[in-house]
Write a protein that holds these residues in place. Sequence first.
Motif, PDB file in Angstrom:
ATOM      1  N   ALA A  35       0.824  -1.207   0.000  1.00 28.86           N
ATOM      2  CA  ALA A  35       0.000   0.000   0.000  1.00 28.86           C
ATOM      3  C   ALA A  35       0.857   1.255   0.000  1.00 28.86           C
ATOM      4  CB  ALA A  35      -0.926  -0.005   1.214  1.00 28.86           C
ATOM      5  N   ASP A  36       1.903   1.274   0.821  1.00 31.03           N
ATOM      6  CA  ASP A  36       2.724   2.468   0.984  1.00 31.03           C
ATOM      7  C   ASP A  36       3.798   2.580  -0.106  1.00 31.03           C
ATOM      8  OD1 ASP A  36       4.522   4.500   2.008  1.00 31.03           O
ATOM      9  OD2 ASP A  36       3.598   4.205   3.958  1.00 31.03           O
ATOM     10  N   MET A  37       4.568   1.526  -0.286  1.00 34.49           N
ATOM     11  CA  MET A  37       5.739   1.618  -1.171  1.00 34.49           C
ATOM     12  C   MET A  37       5.349   1.633  -2.649  1.00 34.49           C
ATOM     13  SD  MET A  37       8.189  -0.845   1.100  1.00 34.49           S
ATOM     14  CE  MET A  37       9.656  -0.723   0.089  1.00 34.49           C
ATOM     15  N   GLU A  38       4.253   0.976  -3.007  1.00 31.48           N
ATOM     16  CA  GLU A  38       3.811   1.043  -4.397  1.00 31.48           C
ATOM     17  C   GLU A  38       3.169   2.396  -4.684  1.00 31.48           C
ATOM     18  OE1 GLU A  38       2.475  -2.657  -6.537  1.00 31.48           O
ATOM     19  OE2 GLU A  38       0.594  -1.538  -6.633  1.00 31.48           O
ATOM     20  N   SER A  39       2.669   3.057  -3.642  1.00 32.34           N
ATOM     21  CA  SER A  39       2.036   4.361  -3.828  1.00 32.34           C
ATOM     22  C   SER A  39       3.062   5.485  -3.873  1.00 32.34           C
ATOM     23  CB  SER A  39       1.039   4.628  -2.697  1.00 32.34           C
ATOM     24  OG  SER A  39      -0.034   3.714  -2.722  1.00 32.34           O
ATOM     25  N   ASN A  40       3.935   5.527  -2.878  1.00 33.10           N
ATOM     26  CA  ASN A  40       4.815   6.689  -2.726  1.00 33.10           C
ATOM     27  C   ASN A  40       6.279   6.401  -3.028  1.00 33.10           C
ATOM     28  OD1 ASN A  40       2.628   8.255  -2.073  1.00 33.10           O
ATOM     29  ND2 ASN A  40       2.910   8.083   0.133  1.00 33.10           N
ATOM     30  N   ILE A  85       9.041   0.204   4.200  1.00 31.56           N
ATOM     31  CA  ILE A  85       8.136  -0.371   5.200  1.00 31.56           C
ATOM     32  C   ILE A  85       8.503  -1.834   5.414  1.00 31.56           C
ATOM     33  CG2 ILE A  85       5.736  -0.868   5.791  1.00 31.56           C
ATOM     34  CD1 ILE A  85       6.286   2.103   5.610  1.00 31.56           C
ATOM     35  N   TRP A  86       8.666  -2.227   6.668  1.00 31.11           N
ATOM     36  CA  TRP A  86       8.970  -3.623   6.970  1.00 31.11           C
ATOM     37  C   TRP A  86       8.457  -3.937   8.367  1.00 31.11           C
ATOM     38  CZ3 TRP A  86      12.907  -5.039  10.686  1.00 31.11           C
ATOM     39  CH2 TRP A  86      13.582  -3.952  11.245  1.00 31.11           C
ATOM     40  N   GLY A  87       8.495  -5.196   8.741  1.00 34.76           N
ATOM     41  CA  GLY A  87       8.067  -5.577  10.072  1.00 34.76           C
ATOM     42  C   GLY A  87       7.511  -6.987  10.093  1.00 34.76           C
ATOM     43  N   MET A  88       7.094  -7.401  11.274  1.00 35.69           N
ATOM     44  CA  MET A  88       6.474  -8.713  11.459  1.00 35.69           C
ATOM     45  C   MET A  88       5.813  -8.712  12.826  1.00 35.69           C
ATOM     46  SD  MET A  88       9.828 -11.128  12.300  1.00 35.69           S
ATOM     47  CE  MET A  88       8.834 -12.610  12.322  1.00 35.69           C
ATOM     48  N   ALA A 121      -8.257   1.795   6.452  1.00 37.88           N
ATOM     49  CA  ALA A 121      -8.548   3.106   5.863  1.00 37.88           C
ATOM     50  C   ALA A 121      -7.669   4.189   6.474  1.00 37.88           C
ATOM     51  CB  ALA A 121     -10.023   3.449   6.047  1.00 37.88           C
ATOM     52  N   LEU A 122      -7.339   4.065   7.752  1.00 34.39           N
ATOM     53  CA  LEU A 122      -6.415   5.001   8.401  1.00 34.39           C
ATOM     54  C   LEU A 122      -5.102   5.063   7.625  1.00 34.39           C
ATOM     55  CD1 LEU A 122      -5.379   6.645  10.975  1.00 34.39           C
ATOM     56  CD2 LEU A 122      -4.656   4.410  11.853  1.00 34.39           C
ATOM     57  N   TYR A 123      -4.549   3.908   7.316  1.00 31.88           N
ATOM     58  CA  TYR A 123      -3.281   3.867   6.580  1.00 31.88           C
ATOM     59  C   TYR A 123      -3.457   4.334   5.136  1.00 31.88           C
ATOM     60  CZ  TYR A 123      -0.496   1.683  10.255  1.00 31.88           C
ATOM     61  OH  TYR A 123       0.202   1.447  11.415  1.00 31.88           O
ATOM     62  N   GLU A 124      -4.577   4.000   4.510  1.00 27.86           N
ATOM     63  CA  GLU A 124      -4.807   4.476   3.138  1.00 27.86           C
ATOM     64  C   GLU A 124      -4.757   6.001   3.069  1.00 27.86           C
ATOM     65  OE1 GLU A 124      -7.720   1.002   1.263  1.00 27.86           O
ATOM     66  OE2 GLU A 124      -8.566   2.892   1.943  1.00 27.86           O
ATOM     67  N   HIS A 125      -5.454   6.650   3.977  1.00 31.87           N
ATOM     68  CA  HIS A 125      -5.500   8.113   3.940  1.00 31.87           C
ATOM     69  C   HIS A 125      -4.166   8.718   4.354  1.00 31.87           C
ATOM     70  CE1 HIS A 125      -9.614   7.998   2.839  1.00 31.87           C
ATOM     71  NE2 HIS A 125     -10.083   7.621   4.011  1.00 31.87           N
ATOM     72  N   LYS A 126      -3.450   8.075   5.262  1.00 34.10           N
ATOM     73  CA  LYS A 126      -2.100   8.516   5.625  1.00 34.10           C
ATOM     74  C   LYS A 126      -1.215   8.567   4.375  1.00 34.10           C
ATOM     75  CE  LYS A 126       2.052   6.456   7.687  1.00 34.10           C
ATOM     76  NZ  LYS A 126       2.693   6.081   6.417  1.00 34.10           N
ATOM     77  N   ILE A 127      -1.264   7.515   3.587  1.00 39.17           N
ATOM     78  CA  ILE A 127      -0.444   7.427   2.373  1.00 39.17           C
ATOM     79  C   ILE A 127      -0.825   8.544   1.390  1.00 39.17           C
ATOM     80  CG2 ILE A 127      -0.040   5.988   0.329  1.00 39.17           C
ATOM     81  CD1 ILE A 127      -0.465   3.551   2.338  1.00 39.17           C
TER      82      ILE A 127
END
Length: 554
Positions: free
Chosen positions: A349-354, A373-376, A484-490
């Motif tokens: 969501a983030d890296m393909e967008s921005n 963005i990374w994590g687990m 949706a929170l993360y979508e709008h953040k991006i």
Amino acid sequence: MDITQLPSWQQLETLAQHMRRRHLRDLFAADPERGRRFSLELPEFLFDYSKNLVDDEVLVKLLQLARDADLGTWRRDMFAGAPINRTEGRPVLHAALRGGLPDSVELHGGAVQSQVESELGRLKEFVNLLHNGGVTGCTGKAITDVVNLGVGGSHLGPQMVIEALRAHRRGDIRVHFVSNVDGAQLADVLEQLDTETTMFVVSSKTFTTTETLTNARSALRWFGDMMSQEQILHSHFVAVTANPEKAREFGITPQRVFQFWDWVGGRYSLWSAIGLPIAIAIGFNGFRALLDGAAGMDRHFREAPLEENAPVLMALLSLWYCTFMGYPAHAVLPYEQALHMLPAYLQQADMESNGKSTTRAGEEATYATGPLIWGMLGINGQHAFYQYLHQSPEVVPADFIGSVTPGHDLPGHHEILLANMLAQSQALMNGVSVGQVASELAAKGLSEDEVAALAPYKVHRGNKPSNTILLRELNPGSLGALIALYEHKIFVQGVILQIYSFDQWGVELGKGLAAALQPQLESGDAHDQDTSTSQLIDFYQRVRSGTPVHGAAG
């Protein structure tokens, strides 16, 4: 307008130099109300951003930058259906898929919300029939297994949501996912299934995606001569696409072709008919609750003042670290087993967008446009890469995500889990000074020389920032709000950094090259390739043909 020439941008650059010399411990010591003041309590969760390396002055300037970048106008235009995806000439209307748009928004002569609700009605009818045994295979047996064939947004979103809502699954129909064109994944899934009771959902926006259609053709061959190909496609295949004509050409009956639209980006498409596997797994009412939760976040994003707006604040903090403070990565750390796929989903969501380097003016960006963005899962990460987070010289801002209510009834587990989450964010913030380490070692009876030798290795400098998102409960509504929170953040980050967040030309480049290379792998004729690629194709051909392959000289 060059965003870097704005006074607010230049003031933030100066403030970043100053804040690198501050410590979170001191910020908390100076403000007993910091935790309360730097938090937002929303219907679905508490968003605590107090453990960030910002003060009131930094936040004021970040909010001013958002206003200077005309965020309000871009937000209004997105929800109004303006073509803000200008490189592709399209609006960005995934909010419409969950009822987040005014009824007055029209495209191509029709009300967008009416089109969405009509397709949702078809989806609901099909899902209810499937669960009631009204959808059967060729031999009349009820469908017990559904396999989603898709890749990227047609796969990752639905699978992440189904995993996250494991406690809400109906259980009468099992849902499987195949995304990799490596036949091993499809073979492993098919091994478990019965041809008479299996249905395939072929999910592709264009219905030309090579990986997905290759898997679909292999799935069709798996049925053998049980029935005619036409009967198998009629009874065992469903399509979800923005190109219904291509799905019908493939042979899928029109009644089983579900549509979404070109104004829905793949990585934002789980709210559309692409979410069919979700609706099957948790029932249509659960799917509707997921949409409603996201629509609630849409309203918050549209209506809340910027300084009380969770997506805006998250975006400004991410921009602050990546673009101004020079911290290039961001970790997503769920303390909830069901959210184990969320980091991978947010990567896309983030890296393909921005992940862009060209501004809206068509010029090379002179600043970082988005973090890696990374994590687990947090508990697993604690025993893996948290050492890096705590003691590496690098600073990796993080999001800790948990819930108050456990998704199980095993006593004691949840308190241990949340105690670890809170402890890790606190440890990253405070660290452990050399004085604290020396006192602890001396209390254990170590000599002064031993303390002096060992203490440097146990120092944690802290000052590692984080957000904490604490859900009341992980359910369809709260998950919808979280996504949706993360979508709008991006979206907010892209607006301020003056890039187009809704195209993905980098993805398209690789697809085109792969299509050209495929016949060369088959023929072995790679004379027009670079010497590395030519050598790799030659090696592939020799191994596949059984020609002896000699080891490197040396």
